[in-house]
Design a protein around this motif. Structure first.
Motif, PDB file in Angstrom:
ATOM      1  N   HIS A 347       0.808  -1.218   0.000  1.00 20.89           N
ATOM      2  CA  HIS A 347       0.000   0.000   0.000  1.00 20.89           C
ATOM      3  C   HIS A 347       0.844   1.272   0.000  1.00 20.89           C
ATOM      4  O   HIS A 347       0.330   2.360  -0.228  1.00 20.89           O
ATOM      5  CB  HIS A 347      -0.860   0.027   1.264  1.00 20.89           C
ATOM      6  N   GLU A 377      -4.478   0.179  11.618  1.00 18.50           N
ATOM      7  CA  GLU A 377      -5.743   0.272  10.891  1.00 18.50           C
ATOM      8  C   GLU A 377      -5.610   1.081   9.609  1.00 18.50           C
ATOM      9  O   GLU A 377      -6.308   0.817   8.626  1.00 18.50           O
ATOM     10  CB  GLU A 377      -6.817   0.881  11.798  1.00 18.50           C
ATOM     11  N   GLN A 378      -4.748   2.075   9.608  1.00 18.45           N
ATOM     12  CA  GLN A 378      -4.541   2.867   8.395  1.00 18.45           C
ATOM     13  C   GLN A 378      -4.015   1.992   7.257  1.00 18.45           C
ATOM     14  O   GLN A 378      -4.503   2.057   6.122  1.00 18.45           O
ATOM     15  CB  GLN A 378      -3.577   4.021   8.671  1.00 18.45           C
ATOM     16  N   LYS A 381      -6.843  -0.388   5.990  1.00 18.49           N
ATOM     17  CA  LYS A 381      -7.809   0.208   5.066  1.00 18.49           C
ATOM     18  C   LYS A 381      -7.199   0.415   3.682  1.00 18.49           C
ATOM     19  O   LYS A 381      -7.851   0.151   2.663  1.00 18.49           O
ATOM     20  CB  LYS A 381      -8.313   1.536   5.635  1.00 18.49           C
ATOM     21  N   LEU A 384      -6.886  -3.005   2.001  1.00 19.13           N
ATOM     22  CA  LEU A 384      -8.204  -3.503   1.597  1.00 19.13           C
ATOM     23  C   LEU A 384      -8.681  -2.826   0.324  1.00 19.13           C
ATOM     24  O   LEU A 384      -9.283  -3.459  -0.554  1.00 19.13           O
ATOM     25  CB  LEU A 384      -9.210  -3.276   2.721  1.00 19.13           C
ATOM     26  N   GLN A 385      -8.417  -1.533   0.212  1.00 16.06           N
ATOM     27  CA  GLN A 385      -8.840  -0.807  -0.981  1.00 16.06           C
ATOM     28  C   GLN A 385      -8.141  -1.352  -2.225  1.00 16.06           C
ATOM     29  O   GLN A 385      -8.763  -1.542  -3.276  1.00 16.06           O
ATOM     30  CB  GLN A 385      -8.543   0.686  -0.815  1.00 16.06           C
ATOM     31  N   CYS A 397     -11.051  -9.676   7.960  1.00 14.78           N
ATOM     32  CA  CYS A 397      -9.994  -8.768   8.413  1.00 14.78           C
ATOM     33  C   CYS A 397     -10.346  -8.303   9.811  1.00 14.78           C
ATOM     34  O   CYS A 397     -11.518  -8.067  10.127  1.00 14.78           O
ATOM     35  CB  CYS A 397      -9.858  -7.579   7.467  1.00 14.78           C
ATOM     36  N   HIS A 424      -2.856  -6.304  12.777  1.00 14.49           N
ATOM     37  CA  HIS A 424      -4.103  -6.659  12.096  1.00 14.49           C
ATOM     38  C   HIS A 424      -3.798  -7.657  10.981  1.00 14.49           C
ATOM     39  O   HIS A 424      -2.662  -7.753  10.525  1.00 14.49           O
ATOM     40  CB  HIS A 424      -4.783  -5.423  11.506  1.00 14.49           C
ATOM     41  N   VAL A 439     -15.742  -3.681   0.590  1.00 16.16           N
ATOM     42  CA  VAL A 439     -14.682  -3.604   1.595  1.00 16.16           C
ATOM     43  C   VAL A 439     -15.169  -2.971   2.875  1.00 16.16           C
ATOM     44  O   VAL A 439     -14.887  -3.428   3.983  1.00 16.16           O
ATOM     45  CB  VAL A 439     -13.476  -2.819   1.031  1.00 16.16           C
ATOM     46  N   GLY A 440     -15.933  -1.897   2.756  1.00 16.70           N
ATOM     47  CA  GLY A 440     -16.400  -1.213   3.951  1.00 16.70           C
ATOM     48  C   GLY A 440     -17.223  -2.099   4.857  1.00 16.70           C
ATOM     49  O   GLY A 440     -17.265  -1.921   6.075  1.00 16.70           O
ATOM     50  N   GLU A 443     -14.684  -4.557   7.072  1.00 15.96           N
ATOM     51  CA  GLU A 443     -13.790  -4.056   8.096  1.00 15.96           C
ATOM     52  C   GLU A 443     -14.324  -4.435   9.475  1.00 15.96           C
ATOM     53  O   GLU A 443     -15.479  -4.227   9.803  1.00 15.96           O
ATOM     54  CB  GLU A 443     -13.614  -2.547   7.978  1.00 15.96           C
TER      55      GLU A 443
END
Length: 448
Positions: A347, A377-378, A381, A384-385, A397, A424, A439-440, A443
Motif C-alpha cells: 500500500h 488500521e490505516q 484500510k 483492503l482498498q 480482516c 491486524h 470492503v467497507g 472491516e
C-alpha cells in the motif's frame, strides 16, 4: 543487533510477473535502501552515524550485515559494553531540533529523558518545547527502550523460554493471556531468564540502571510474544481457512520473507506450531524472498511430504514468481495450503505496489488461501482498498489476537504512537464474486 527501522519503508515486492499475465517491467527503487536513507529526512546525517558506529562505509555494508555476512568483530565491537554503547549512540540526537552530537558546540551536551530513558535533548529549551508532544508517548517509549536492550537475550537463546503443548483447543485460545495461562511453571521460567548470566551481563554493560524485576518480567513476556507471533499467526491463518493440520501434511509459504523473518533463524523457531497442533501430520514453512538470509534454514524446499509431527523450515532466495515457476509448477516443491505475508506493505507507494502486483495476481488467480498482516488500521484500510480494486475476495480482516505486544518506535521520529508487529490481518481467497460484500462491510469482520 540490527535496527528494525519500524515505519521507515516496507519490504520490497517479490514477483516480476503474474502466472496469467505478461511480464511486468522490473520495479525500480530498492525500498530497503530507501527506508534506511529516509531516516535522514527526519534527522539529517543519521544514516551516516549508524554506519559509522557499526564500522561500515556504505549501505551495502549494512545490507551485507542484514544478510548475515558480517561477524561481530567486523563491526568493530570488542566488548559487551562497546556493543551496547554503540547501539545507544545511534539513538543520540535531539528529538526537538534534530541535531546530532557533532552539530552541537559540545557533543556531550545531549541529555536523555530521565523518565523514558529513550529520547535525547540538546538542552532545557528543546526539552521544554518538546514536552507537550513527548508526554503523550513517554511511558510507551520507556517500554521501547527497555525491550530493545532485553531483545539481546533472543540472540543469546535465553528468550523464548521452553513452552508447553497447548492444553486447550486452538479456537478456545483467544489471545496471549490464554497462551501464558497454559505455560506450566511460568514464574520459574521467567525467573530463570531474569537470573541468567546474560541478563546480568546486560545490565553490567548497558550504561543504564537495572530496572525493577517486575518491569523486566513484563519485558521478557512482551519479547516472547514478539518471537512467537509469526508461527502462531500462521496457526491462526490455518484456522481461519478451515485447514486441518491433523488431517494431512501441510505446506505454508511465507512470501516476501526478508532479514526480519530469517536473520539468526534456527530450524526450531516455528516449533510452537507443533505445540499448537499436537499430533499434526507434518508442516513445512518455506521462506521465500530476495532478502532471505543465509543460515540454518537455507535448504531446499521439500518435494515430498514433511516429517510427521514436526515443523520443517526451508527457504528460497529469490522472487516468488520464479519460485512458483521453477519449483511449484515443476513439483520440486509442494503447492502451498496457505500463503502468509508479514507486513508486505504494497500500500505504501505506486512503485512498491507495482512490485507486488504480479504476486497478488498469482495468489488471486491460483485461489491460494492467503493471510497478510499490517501494522495498524490505516495500513489495513489502504490494503483492503487495493485488494478491492484487484477484485480479490477478502474473506476476513480484524485485529490479530496474536499480534506482538512489543511496542516499536519510528526510529528517527520517536514521538509517535508505537507500532506493533502483525497488529491486524487480512484474509483473502481467489477472485471476488459478483455478490461479494464491499470492503467497507468487511472491516472489523473476524473471519470466523
Amino acid at each position: 543487533m540490527a535496527h528494525r527501522n519500524t515505519g521507515a519503508a516496507p519490504k520490497t515486492g517479490r514477483s516480476k510477473k503474474s502466472a496469467k499475465k505478461p511480464a511486468a517491467r522490473a520495479v525500480g527503487p530498492d525500498m530497503d535502501s530507501l527506508g534506511f536513507q529516509a531516516m535522514d529526512s527526519n534527522v539529517p546525517g543519521l544514516s551516516h552515524v549508524i554506519l559509522q558506529k557499526l564500522n561500515m562505509k556504505s549501505y551495502d555494508d549494512y545490507k551485507s550485515a542484514m544478510d548475515g555476512k558480517k561477524k561481530g568483530s567486523d563491526f568493530g565491537i570488542r566488548t559487551y559494553f562497546d556493543m551496547f554503547q554503540k547501539m545507544e549512540d545511534t539513538f543520540k540526537f535531539c528529538v526537538e531540533c534534530k541535531k546530532l552530537p557533532d552539530a552541537l558546540p559540545d557533543p556531550k551536551s545531549l541529555r536523555r529523558c530521565k523518565r523514558c530513558q529513550n529520547v535525547y535533548y540538546c538542552g532545557v529549551a528543546c526539552q521544554r518545547a518538546n514536552w507537550p508532544l513527548h508526554k503523550k508517548f513517554c511511558k510507551k517509549l520507556k517500554l521501547v527502550a527497555l525491550d530493545r536492550l532485553v531483545e539481546w537475550l533472543v540472540f543469546t537463546g535465553d528468550i523464548p523460554f521452553p513452552t508447553e503443548t497447548w492444553t486447550k483447543p486452538v479456537q478456545d485460545v483467544k489471545g496471549w493471556e490464554d497462551w501464558f495461562a497454559m505455560q506450566g511453571q511460568l514464574e520459574e521460567k521467567l525467573g530463570a531468564v531474569l537470573g541468567g548470566r546474560y541478563m546480568t551481563l546486560l545490565w553490567a554493560n548497558a550504561g543504564k540502571p537495572r530496572p525493577e524485576e517486575g518491569e523486566l518480567r513484563e519485558s521478557v513476556k512482551r519479547l516472547v510474544t514478539d518471537f512467537h507471533s509469526r508461527p502462531v499467526t500462521i496457526g491462526l491463518g490455518l484456522r481461519l481457512f478451515g485447514i486441518e493440520p491433523l488431517a494431512k501434511p501441510l505446506t505454508v509459504h511465507v512470501v516476501g520473507a526478508s532479514h526480519v523473518e530469517t536473520l539468526n533463524t534456527r530450524a526450531t523457531d516455528y516449533d510452537e506450531l507443533t505445540r499448537m497442533f499436537p499430533g499434526h501430520q507434518g508442516m513445512e514453512v518455506v521462506m521465500v524472498g530476495v532478502d532471505v538470509v543465509d543460515g540454518p534454514i537455507m535448504r531446499p524446499p521439500l518435494a515430498a511430504l514433511g516429517p510427521r509431527g514436526r515443523v520443517y523450515l526451508s527457504s528460497y532466495k529469490g522472487l516468488y514468481h520464479d519460485f512458483w515457476e521453477g519449483h511449484v509448477e515443476t513439483q520440486l516443491a509442494a503447492r502451498p495450503d496457505l500463503v502468509v505475508g508479514f507486513h508486505p506493505g504494497f500500500h505504501a507507494c505506486p512503485d512498491l505496489l507495482e512490485g507486488w502486483l504480479p504476486t497478488l495476481l498469482l495468489l488471486r488467480d491460483y485461489r491460494l488461501p492467503t493471510l497478510f498482516t499490517v501494522y495498524n488500521e490505516q495500513e489495513l484500510k489502504a490494503s483492503l482498498q487495493i485488494l478491492a480494486e484487484l477484485e480479490t475476495r477478502v474473506t476476513g480482516c480484524a485485529a490479530n489476537p496474536f499480534a506482538s505486544l512489543r511496542p516499536e518506535q519510528v526510529y528517527s521520529s520517536p514521538n509517535k504512537a508505537p507500532a506493533y508487529c502483525s497488529s491486524h490481518y487480512i484474509a483473502f481467497l481467489g477472485p471476488a464474486a459478483a455478490e461479494a460484500p464491499r470492503v467497507g462491510e468487511l472491516e472489523g469482520d473476524g473471519g470466523d
